[in-house]
Each structure stands twice: as structure tokens, then as C-alpha cells.
Design a protein around this motif. Structure first.
Motif, PDB file in Angstrom:
ATOM      1  N   SER A 173     -17.655  -8.504   7.602  1.00 27.96           N
ATOM      2  CA  SER A 173     -17.512  -8.018   6.173  1.00 27.96           C
ATOM      3  C   SER A 173     -18.560  -8.133   5.707  1.00 27.96           C
TER       4      SER A 173
ATOM      5  N   ARG B 292     -14.247  -5.693   3.630  1.00 29.15           N
ATOM      6  CA  ARG B 292     -13.918  -6.111   4.771  1.00 29.15           C
ATOM      7  C   ARG B 292     -13.525  -5.240   5.771  1.00 29.15           C
TER       8      ARG B 292
ATOM      9  N   GLU C  33     -13.364  -2.756  -3.752  1.00 30.50           N
ATOM     10  CA  GLU C  33     -13.425  -2.413  -2.325  1.00 30.50           C
ATOM     11  C   GLU C  33     -13.100  -1.230  -1.969  1.00 30.50           C
TER      12      GLU C  33
ATOM     13  N   LYS D  93       0.901  -1.491  -0.034  1.00 29.11           N
ATOM     14  CA  LYS D  93       0.063  -0.154  -0.131  1.00 29.11           C
ATOM     15  C   LYS D  93       0.817   1.356   0.011  1.00 29.11           C
TER      16      LYS D  93
ATOM     17  N   TYR E  11      -6.767  -1.410   7.634  1.00 31.21           N
ATOM     18  CA  TYR E  11      -5.456  -1.618   7.036  1.00 31.21           C
ATOM     19  C   TYR E  11      -5.319  -0.163   6.291  1.00 31.21           C
TER      20      TYR E  11
ATOM     21  N   SER F 172     -11.455  -5.515   8.007  1.00 29.97           N
ATOM     22  CA  SER F 172     -10.147  -5.503   8.194  1.00 29.97           C
ATOM     23  C   SER F 172      -9.462  -4.577   7.322  1.00 29.97           C
ATOM     24  N   GLU F 173     -10.079  -4.535   6.196  1.00 31.12           N
ATOM     25  CA  GLU F 173      -9.396  -3.733   5.027  1.00 31.12           C
ATOM     26  C   GLU F 173      -9.481  -2.257   5.489  1.00 31.12           C
TER      27      GLU F 173
END
Lengths: 329, 791
Positions: free
Chosen positions: B440, B406, B455, A293, B412, B408-409
Motif C-alpha cells: 500500500s 491499497r 482511495e 461494489k 478489487y 489489493s483494492e
């Protein structure tokens, strides 16, 4: 003996007191009292006539007297010689101007760029440069700006031929960097960029941009906010009020515009754009978007300099007016 | 896009002031700017024009009697449209209009005037100032104008980014607002019109890809006339002028739900046959704006019996347009391909409210709603009746793919640990269907959001509505070191600093030049395909032109002593294409006037070629330890110019700036000198890694050698000779005195003194060491250069 001592001392002090402030006759004064045949020396010769018992005491007193007179004389001599020197020095008019060395200057945009570089260097950014003339792919397509998309209108571009452009931002260098090196990487890219915009006080056909990119695992929008906040507060002062506002750039998602509060104008002023590198860009350069990322940001050096120094016309940067340069020397 | 404050309130609750609302919109990605608008205007009231009579001494002025509900005022007014019986915004004496315009009692051509009847521009509502603003009948005389009526024009301008076609309408903006505030969004009340089957329409589409959906229907019994006041007011608040009820309805629906439609006069469409096709070469179309366009294959048109009648998705045609005589209309509500419309609009440089929406991607599944809304309004406001079925050509229904989001994403990417409930409120508010899973969501975005396909796009939506400023700040960026040179341009910083120290001001000049300036040398400049103007059609090949331009600028502004330099990129086209473009870093400077100022301590000295030589020597020899040499060689911008060699490579030129370059300044230019150096061949040599050399403590011996030489004998040859003969014992040779006098020396001779410093590295030199060297120098000089020792 005691009285003689006192009388020599008094006479010396009287002579010294009335002595004029120049060196003429100073030597005579010395001879009269402290010379080999002077009054102090003659007192010493009288010492032989004193009683044996009193001799040491008077000897001591005589020595004290000698030292005292010598020291007073020395002071006088020093002060007279200092006065002499100053009266012999040529007349100086200190109010006249000095000889001025000629004034030169580093351009205010260069100074601003150096400051920007310094801030990002301090948090581990390297500095890279790239070509001003580039292909459409590196300037647009690889950055997720497809042909025939309205986002192309965001940057009016000069073309050399249908596939070659004068770069409209330094983001082309991001692509070159990522194509040739493996992540992680952390760079800022300063350089001249071109926009096909009419020239006025707010816009010019070119300007200077600093773009930054940071690619790694675990890069977050929170970190981007931290990094940008660090920059803004280093550049404009730790009390500067700022905000992040959602915006759109094809190469970042989410994208943000950063505003800074201008106390004088009483309004928010845009200072830079930034965002998380779009996964499409990450995969365009062959990185795995599932693993890597990044964040990226871009700012105009002109805009930063204008905000920082209250410069109200962008054209002042480019006409080489010495009256302008001298203000930033 | 201009959004009416009042209109937005149709769809969601708003308690905020305009300023607060603008702040909220900006914070969720709809960059809003408040147009200057007088929120309160004390003293501006609703007035009634009781009567008007012509001013006895002015043809265009009228003496009016204005009733404020209590008493009447005599007012002189020049507006052609003022009539008795009108209700008007009346600025009483003492009120203040926008722009700090104070209303005072006045005397106009002998008659007193107490107050002013206002135009829309004077109230900052629109730019209209042809006449006074005439207000609707229902208003109560004497009430404050802004609170009883003017507030309707309060609006906010939003800059819509290219990814947000959905926000191009009041309903779309309201949706974002409602989601942000977690308020309900009121549904659009649209009834499906029931059409009679009296009229047949034939629709053919040449290429489904250009036009995936086309809806049409015919409405008869239309009475074209003025729109009702509420519609006029809303259009006006959104920056549109009212035309007539039919045209206004199409515009109203555009601003309300964002979908562009078109209304044709159906009598002008032969057999009601519609063909959607690409334009043919040499086809022409006169459009609604009165312009005539020559079309290309890039243009998509609506055609009827061989002739284009509209430019699909961009603008209607003049011939088929609605006029005051129109009795029957054909409504088009279609979805056109974004790229097709973009190309069509670009090729004609014609951007419209419709094309802006289609090229960003309109909603294929709102076409029917827009159609029904139009029919409904035509029925209500223009007496129309749907006499055909709604014809809907939509062979391949457009659906959106499912996307997994998600939790979690989100963490992140954003570094934000957000509650499930927050995410779900945002998704629901934005009409993104979702199915909840553990940690999710399986999401299905609506078709009015073509920008949401991945996403990351959903994460952006979450971040945008949640608020960027609510995302925590993390001041750690994970470290990684490398051994790269952190800035390859550091060496240029040295040059910049040296120059500034030598009294040079650095300049940045325009890289874009005209044909003449960019062709001053043999190099071929890079040419632009689409220059801003002919003055800026080429990239510079040299920097000196920009410096000369700046020099002229400064001289014209009365600055008569200066040193300027620039360090920048130049370009040349070695062969065609990108590979043939060569970018080089150049360093150039220009000097003019006196290098030390005249002062009470003495006169200054003028710049000359030796000033330049000294500067270059300082930078390149003393600071960068390279070797400089010069050779006479012409260069187009200079009169009397020298090629510059650094470490034996030719890198540039210096000389006196050619008079032809500065012909538009009239003052003495004899001290205008310049240089230009290409740093590319030598950039590797510009290092500052100096190594310490032991300081030589043995005494020096100084000798002056005075030689009579031919007038045109270069001193440099003698310096070389001295250095060659003296080998390592010579520390320094300086030509220190020059004497020209043919009477004492003889014709064409000069006397040159060379000051020579001798020093031995490891012993004290004595005369017996130095004398033989001097003798040998004299011997060789006499032999090789016909020199004579001057005694």
C-alpha cells in the motif's frame, strides 16, 4: 393370333397419337378398344380357337396388351382433362398488384429499445421503470451531484419547483431501487428523460435513456468492460472496433466513455457512458461501500438508433411522419 | 480549452503529430478535438510588400507588388491594412487554401492579379478577416509560411470535465502527458520577486470562507503597449486576442499555470485599500465587458471605499481597469471559495475563464507563484517594478489529507493486477506524494487536485493513466437469479404488436406542450418553472393532442390515409408538490382516410367510428378478454364522443376529432377519428393467460331474426335481450343487416336482422329446442321494445 394382337396394338397407338387434345370422342376410343365389345374383348373371344397348348401364353400376352392399352388411355385422359381445366379457368393477369394489407409499424426507438432489453436480459438483467417527475434528491444529490457543483451544468434540467425536476436521466430509478431492495441487484432502467436544451438536429428537449446498474460483491471494471463489449458487439456486430476513454460522471468513479469506430465517417463516435458506482452513491442508499461494489452505464436510445440506422436528425423521431415510420416497418 | 501545441512543448517533450497527441489526451481523460488546421500549405510563402498603389478603377482596391525572394508578383488586394514593407503570407498562383480554395490568376477591374495576400481566416488560424495577416520582421522571404511560422498556431481543443481544474492550463495538460509517457515535466522557472517597501496596501476580508487567500502587490513604472510577438502568437493559438501587454500577461499566466489573477490600475484604488466582501442589495457594477450588473448578496466583490471595483473571481470592473494611460498596477492573486464563485457566476448568468477555474477549485497554494510570474513578466515586458511587498493574507493554510491506497483494492475495483512500480510512476508523475508501505501507499495529493479525496479517486488516477484499454476484459458477471417479472411492460408489447398488425404506425410525441393544448381537458397539467419556451411549458395530460399534431403534419405532407398510435406517459398535478404529480400510462390512436386502399380490385372504405370500435374490440375483447362498453359523453377534443368502459371502469374516450382542433387544414376531415385510453386502472387485467376450453363438436343451428324497430332503438338492447332469453344455448349474436325505408316500413322505423348461432355443449340441438326460444325473444321484444317480426 400373334399378328392380330400386334395389329390391334398398332391401330390403338395410331388412333391415340392422332387424337385431338380435347375430350370429345375420347369415350368412343375407349369403347372401340377397351369396351365390352371392343377389339381387345373380341381377341379374348378368339382365344377359344387357339391350341390348348398355346392358350396360356396367348392369354398372358392378351392380358399384358389390355393393361398396356388401359394405362396409355388413362394417361391420355388425364392430360386432356388437365388441359380442359386450364382452358376453362378465367384469365388471370398475375402482373396486376395484389390487394395490400395496410402497413403498420413499431416505432424505431421502440424497436431499438426492445433489442437493447433483449441483449441485457440475456445476461441476467431485470428491467425496472420509475417516475419521470422526481425530487432533486433522487435525480441529483443521492447520485453525488451536489447543489452548486459545476457537474450540475452537465445536464440542463427542467424544474417544476425548486425541489422537483423532470428527471434528466433514469438514474433516479437506481436510487429508488437500491433504497427499496437489498443487494445484489442487476437492472436496466429504460425511460423518457428531459433536458432543457434548444431543439436542433442533434438535440431535443427529451430523449430516451437506458441505464443499467449491477451491484454485488466482487464487481470489477474488467467485468464492466466485458459487459459493455458484449452489448456493443451484439448490437452493432462482433467486428465493431471500440474503445474506453476516461471521463467524468459524478455517480461513477472511475468513469468511462465508450466510443465506437465509424468506418464511414472515419472517426470515433461516442455511444455510452459508464463506470464503477461511486462509493458515495453506495453509502447514500444505505449499503456498505466496504462490502458492495457495482458498475453502471447509461445510453441514449436515440443515439444508438441514429448510429445503427444512419438517421441524421433527431427530430425525425418525434414528428410522427408516416414516410419515416414506413422505412422501419 | 484550446491548447497550443508549441506552448505544450515548453514543459514536456512531444514527438507526436497533432492527431497522435489528441488520441493520447483522449485516452487519459482529456477529451481532445483537433481543430481543422492546415498542417502544410504548399505554395503559401512569406512575401514582402514592396509597394502599393491605388487601383485606378476601384477606390478600395490596391495594386501591390509582392516580392517572393526571387521575383515580384502583381497582386490586387482589398485589405485596408496592407502597407509597403510588410511581411505577409502570400498564396502564389497554383496554391490551395483551406476549404479547397484554389488560387488562380485573375483579372480584377481590368488589372491582372497573380496570387493572394491572406488574412488569418483564409489560413484557418483565427476568425480574423478585417485585414491581411501581418508577419513579424525576422522571417525570411520566400520560405514556406507554415513551416517557418504558421505552425505556431497549431492547437488542440480539450473538453475539460468538471472534476479537473488542474487540467485548465498548458502546464496541467503537460503534467498528464509527461506522466502518461513517463517523461520528465520541466519545472516552471519562476523567480520570487523582491519588492521594495514603498507602497502600503491594506487588505481586509469580510469572511475568510469566501476568500481563504488574498495576495496583492503594486508594480509601478508600467508602460502599457503592445505585447511581444511570441506572446501574441501563443494567445492567438489558444484562441485569445491580444489587448495590451498588461492584460495579455494576466491571460498568459492564466493559460500557462491555470490560476486566474486580476490586474487593477492602482491609481484608481483609493488609498490602496482592498475589501473582499459580499455585495449589498442594489449595488451596481459595470464590468470589463461593458455590461452593467445589479448585484445580490450572492456576489462576492472586491470593494474600495464603499464601491465594488471587481466581481471577485469572475470579472474585473470597468472603472478600475488598466488603460493605455495606466502607469501603476495592483496585482491580485487570490483563492476564492468554489461554491461562492459558482453562485456568484450563476446568479448573473456570467461565466468567464476565471469563474470556470475558481468554481472547479483552483489551487490555493499556487497564488504566490502566479503573483511572482506576473511580476516577472511585467518587469520584462512592461518595464514595471514591484514597489510594495507581496501582501499575502492566508491565515489558514489549506492542506490535503493523507489517503491510503491499497494494491489489493486496485485489483478489487479494476480487476487489474498492476505492478507496484507502475503505480508509483503514476503517483509521482501526478505530483502525488506517497510513502511506500507493504502492499500500500500513504498518499498526499497536491492542492491542485481538489477532486482527489478518497482511495477510489486515486484508483481512478491509476486507471486513467495506465489506460482503460490496458485493463483486461472479464466476460463473467457473477450470477444471481431472482423470480421477479423481468419486464413489467411486456403486456404493452402486445398492444404495440396488435396495433402494428392493424396498420397503425407507432409515434413518439413531445411530452412538452403549450398552455392551450395541455389544458384541453379538466385535468391540471404539471407546469415547468424554467420552460424552454412558452410552447413547451407544460407536461401533456393526454396523448391525443400529439397524435392530432402528427395527423396534421402528415396530411400537410400529402399522406391521406393513416393510422397512428402512441403509448406513453401523461402527467397531472392533483395537488401541489411532487406527491401531487400523477403519472399514468396512456394508449391513444388516430385514424384518417381509407382503411383499405383504392385499387384496381375495388374502392377502399373510409374510416369511421365503427372502424375504431372494431379496433378496440379486437385488442381489448378478443386479445385481452375484457369487456368493452360505450356511453355517449362529451370530451373536449372530439365532436360526438363516447366514454369507453373496460370491465365497467371508465378508461377513456373515442370520437370524431373536433374540427376546431384541425382548423389549419382545409381538406375533408370527416374520416378523422381518435381514441384515448388510460391503461392504469386496467393494466392488471391485460393478461394473456388464456386457458384452453374444450372445442364444442356439436352442430350449430343458425337463425336470422328480422325485427322492425323504432329508428332510434339501439341494436345492443335487442342483443342483450336475445342473450338473456337464450342463455347458454346462444353462441353468437350479430346484427347482420340494417334496412331503412319509410315507404315499406312506415315512418321512423327500421328493420334489423340478427343472425343467431345456437349450440348446445353436450347434445345435438333440434328445431324443437330452438323454436320456443325464438318465440320467447319475439314475445319480449314486442312487449318491451315495440318490435314487430318482419315477414
Amino acid at each position: 393370333m400373334q399378328e392380330q394382337l400386334e395389329s390391334v396394338r398398332k391401330s390403338f397407338l395410331t388412333d391415340l397419337e392422332s387424337f385431338p387434345d380435347n375430350s370429345t370422342g375420347l369415350q368412343d376410343l375407349k369403347t372401340k378398344y377397351l369396351g365390352r365389345k371392343g377389339q381387345v374383348a373380341s381377341l379374348f373371344t378368339h382365344l377359344g380357337k387357339v391350341d390348348n397348348a398355346d392358350r396360356p401364353k396367348f392369354g398372358q400376352l392378351l392380358n399384358l396388351l389390355k393393361n398396356e392399352l388401359q394405362s396409355l388411355y388413362d394417361k391420355k385422359e388425364l392430360s386432356i382433362s388437365a388441359k380442359d381445366a386450364s382452358s376453362n379457368r378465367p384469365y388471370i393477369d398475375i402482373t396486376l398488384p395484389g390487394r395490400s394489407p395496410s402497413n403498420g409499424s413499431i416505432h424505431i426507438l421502440e424497436q431499438t429499445l426492445l433489442e437493447i432489453k433483449e441483449i441485457f436480459k440475456s445476461i441476467g438483467f431485470n428491467i425496472a421503470y420509475g417516475p419521470e417527475v422526481d425530487d432533486d434528491y433522487h435525480n441529483f444529490t443521492a447520485l453525488n451531484v451536489p447543489e452548486h457543483h459545476p457537474s450540475r451544468d452537465m445536464q440542463d434540467t427542467f424544474f417544476i419547483d425548486p425541489q422537483t425536476v423532470l428527471r434528466s436521466h433514469t438514474s433516479n430509478v437506481q436510487i429508488h431501487l437500491m433504497e427499496t431492495s437489498d443487494p445484489p441487484l442487476r437492472f436496466i432502467v429504460p425511460g423518457r428523460v428531459y433536458r432543457n436544451e434548444a431543439i436542433g438536429y442533434k438535440s431535443y428537449c427529451l430523449f430516451h435513456q437506458v441505464e443499467g446498474i449491477y451491484i454485488n460483491q466482487n464487481v470489477t471494471f474488467s467485468q464492466l468492460k466485458g459487459c459493455i463489449e458484449y452489448f456493443v458487439k451484439k448490437m452493432f456486430g462482433p467486428k465493431k472496433k471500440m474503445r474506453f476513454r476516461p471521463s467524468f460522471f459524478p455517480f461513477t468513479e472511475p468513469s468511462a466513455e465508450v466510443d465506437m469506430w465509424d468506418d464511414e465517417k472515419n472517426q470515433w463516435m461516442e455511444i455510452l457512458g459508464c463506470g464503477m458506482v461511486d462509493p458515495a452513491v453506495i453509502s447514500n442508499v444505505g449499503y456498505d461501500p466496504g462490502k458492495w461494489k457495482g458498475f453502471a452505464f447509461g445510453m441514449g436510445v436515440e443515439r444508438i438508433a441514429m448510429l445503427k440506422h444512419k438517421i441524421n436528425d433527431i427530430r425525425l423521431f418525434y414528428n410522427g411522419d408516416v414516410r419515416f415510420s414506413e422505412q422501419f416497418s | 480549452m484550446i491548447v497550443s501545441f508549441d506552448w505544450l512543448k515548453d514543459f514536456t517533450q512531444i514527438d507526436e503529430s497533432r492527431e497522435e497527441l489528441a488520441e493520447i489526451l483522449s485516452s487519459i481523460g482529456l477529451e481532445a478535438e483537433i481543430k481543422p488546421f492546415p498542417d502544410i500549405l504548399p505554395g503559401v510563402i512569406i512575401g514582402l510588400v514592396e509597394n502599393t498603389i491605388k487601383h485606378p478603377d476601384a477606390d478600395k482596391l490596391k495594386v501591390c507588388t509582392i516580392n517572393d525572394g526571387v521575383k515580384t508578383h502583381q497582386v490586387i488586394c482589398g485589405a485596408p491594412n496592407i502597407k509597403a514593407g510588410q511581411k505577409i503570407p502570400f498564396a502564389t498562383v497554383g496554391s490551395v487554401l483551406p476549404g479547397n480554395f484554389k488560387i488562380k490568376k485573375a483579372n480584377i477591374r481590368g488589372i491582372d492579379s497573380f496570387g493572394m495576400v491572406c488574412s488569418e481566416r483564409e489560413l484557418n488560424i483565427t476568425d480574423e478577416h478585417e485585414g491581411i495577416m501581418v508577419l513579424p520582421d525576422g522571417l525570411k522571404i520566400g520560405e514556406n509560411f507554415m513551416t517557418s511560422y504558421g505552425y505556431k498556431f497549431s492547437s488542440i481543443e480539450i473538453d475539460i470535465t468538471p472534476n479537473r481544474p488542474d487540467a485548465f492550463s498548458h502546464y496541467g495538460v503537460a503534467r498528464d502527458l509527461a506522466t502518461y509517457k513517463n517523461n520528465p515535466l520541466k519545472p516552471l522557472k519562476i523567480q520570487n520577486a523582491k519588492g521594495k517597501n514603498l507602497e502600503e496596501i491594506t487588505i481586509s476580508i469580510e469572511n475568510q470562507e469566501d476568500c481563504p487567500r488574498y495576495i496583492a502587490g503594486v508594480v509601478n513604472n508600467i508602460i502599457v503597449g503592445p505585447s511581444p510577438a511570441w506572446m501574441v502568437e501563443r494567445l492567438k493559438a489558444s484562441g485569445l486576442r491580444s489587448i495590451n501587454n498588461v492584460v495579455d500577461i494576466s491571460n498568459y499566466v492564466l493559460l500557462e499555470i491555470g490560476h486566474p489573477t486580476h490586474i487593477f490600475d492602482s491609481k484608481k484604488i483609493k488609498n490602496k485599500e482592498i475589501l473582499v466582501r459580499r455585495a449589498k442589495k442594489n449595488e451596481n457594477l459595470q464590468t470589463l465587458d461593458g455590461n452593467n450588473y445589479e448585484l445580490t448578496i450572492e456576489n462576492l466583490v472586491i470593494a474600495n471605499s464603499n464601491d465594488p471595483i471587481a466581481l471577485a473571481g469572475v470579472i474585473g470592473g470597468m472603472k478600475s481597469s488598466v488603460t493605455l494611460d495606466t502607469k501603476s498596477v495592483l496585482i491580485e492573486s487570490a483563492y476564492f471559495d468554489p461554491i461562492t464563485i459558482r453562485k456568484s457566476s450563476k446568479v448573473l448568468s456570467l461565466s468567464t475563464d476565471a469563474s470556470k477555474r475558481f468554481e472547479r477549485g483552483s489551487d490555493p497554494n499556487v497564488c504566490d507563484k502566479a503573483f511572482h510570474r506576473i511580476v516577472q513578466l511585467l518587469q520584462d515586458l512592461a518595464g514595471g517594478e514591484l514597489v510594495s511587498r507581496m501582501i499575502d493574507i492566508y491565515p489558514n493554510s489549506i492542506k490535503k489529507q493523507k489517503i491510503k491506497l491499497r494494491k489489493s483494492e486496485i485489483f478489487y475495483v479494476l480487476g487489474l493486477d498492476i505492478a507496484m512500480e507502475n503505480v508509483e510512476n503514476i503517483l509521482a508523475g501526478l505530483e502525488i506524494d506517497f510513502e511506500k508501505k507493504i502492499d500500500s501507499w500513504i498518499c498526499k495529493p497536491p492542492t491542485f487536485r481538489p477532486d482527489i479525496t478518497r482511495e477510489i479517486d486515486l484508483i481512478e488516477e491509476v486507471a486513467r493513466i495506465f489506460g482503460y484499454n490496458n485493463i483486461p476484459i472479464d466476460n463473467s458477471i457473477n450470477g444471481n437469479y431472482n423470480f421477479l417479472e423481468s419486464d413489467s411492460e411486456n403486456k404493452y408489447d402486445f398492444i404495440r404488436n396488435y396495433c402494428a398488425g392493424l396498420g397503425f404506425h407507432q409515434i413518439y410525441s413531445n411530452s412538452l406542450q403549450n398552455e392551450t393544448d395541455s389544458h384541453r381537458s379538466d385535468l391540471i397539467p404539471v407546469k415547468m418553472l424554467n420552460p424552454l419556451s412558452r410552447d413547451m411549458a407544460f407536461l401533456r395530460t393526454h396523448l391525443i393532442i400529439g397524435l392530432i399534431t402528427s395527423a396534421i403534419f402528415n396530411i400537410k405532407n400529402g399522406t391521406n390515409n393513416f393510422r397512428l398510435f402512441e403509448l406513453g406517459n401523461t402527467h397531472q398535478q392533483l395537488k401541489a408538490g411532487l406527491e401531487g404529480v400523477l403519472e399514468s400510462k396512456h394508449f391513444a390512436g388516430i385514424i384518417f382516410g381509407k382503411n383499405s386502399m383504392d385499387s384496381i380490385h375495388g374502392e377502399g372504405t373510409f374510416e369511421d367510428l365503427y372502424s375504431l370500435k372494431g379496433i378496440l374490440s379486437f385488442i381489448f375483447e378478443i386479445k385481452f378478454n375484457t369487456k368493452l362498453e360505450y356511453k355517449e359523453e362529451s370530451f373536449n377534443c372530439f365532436d360526438g364522443s363516447y366514454a369507453i368502459f373496460i370491465n365497467r371502469q371508465k378508461v377513456g374516450y373515442m370520437g370524431k376529432i373536433s374540427d376546431s382542433m384541425t382548423s389549419d387544414i382545409k381538406i375533408n376531415k370527416s374520416s378523422l377519428y381518435g381514441f384515448e385510453i388510460n391503461l392504469e386502472p386496467i393494466k392488471g387485467m391485460l393478461n394473456r393467460n388464456n386457458k384452453f376450453k374444450e372445442i364444442n363438436l356439436y352442430p350449430e343451428i343458425n337463425r336470422d331474426l328480422n325485427l322492425v324497430l323504432s329508428s332510434n332503438q339501439d341494436a345492443g338492447d335487442i342483443v342483450k335481450l336475445i342473450s338473456k332469453v337464450g342463455k347458454k344455448l346462444i353462441k353468437k349474436i350479430t346484427p347482420s343487416n340494417l334496412f331503412n325505408n319509410s315507404e315499406t316500413l312506415g315512418l321512423n322505423l327500421k328493420s334489423l336482422t340478427f343472425s343467431i348461432v345456437f349450440q348446445h355443449p353436450s347434445k345435438t340441438l333440434e328445431d324443437k329446442d330452438v323454436n320456443p326460444i325464438i318465440d320467447e325473444i319475439i314475445r319480449v321484444a314486442e312487449k318491451d321494445f315495440l318490435a314487430k317480426l318482419r315477414v
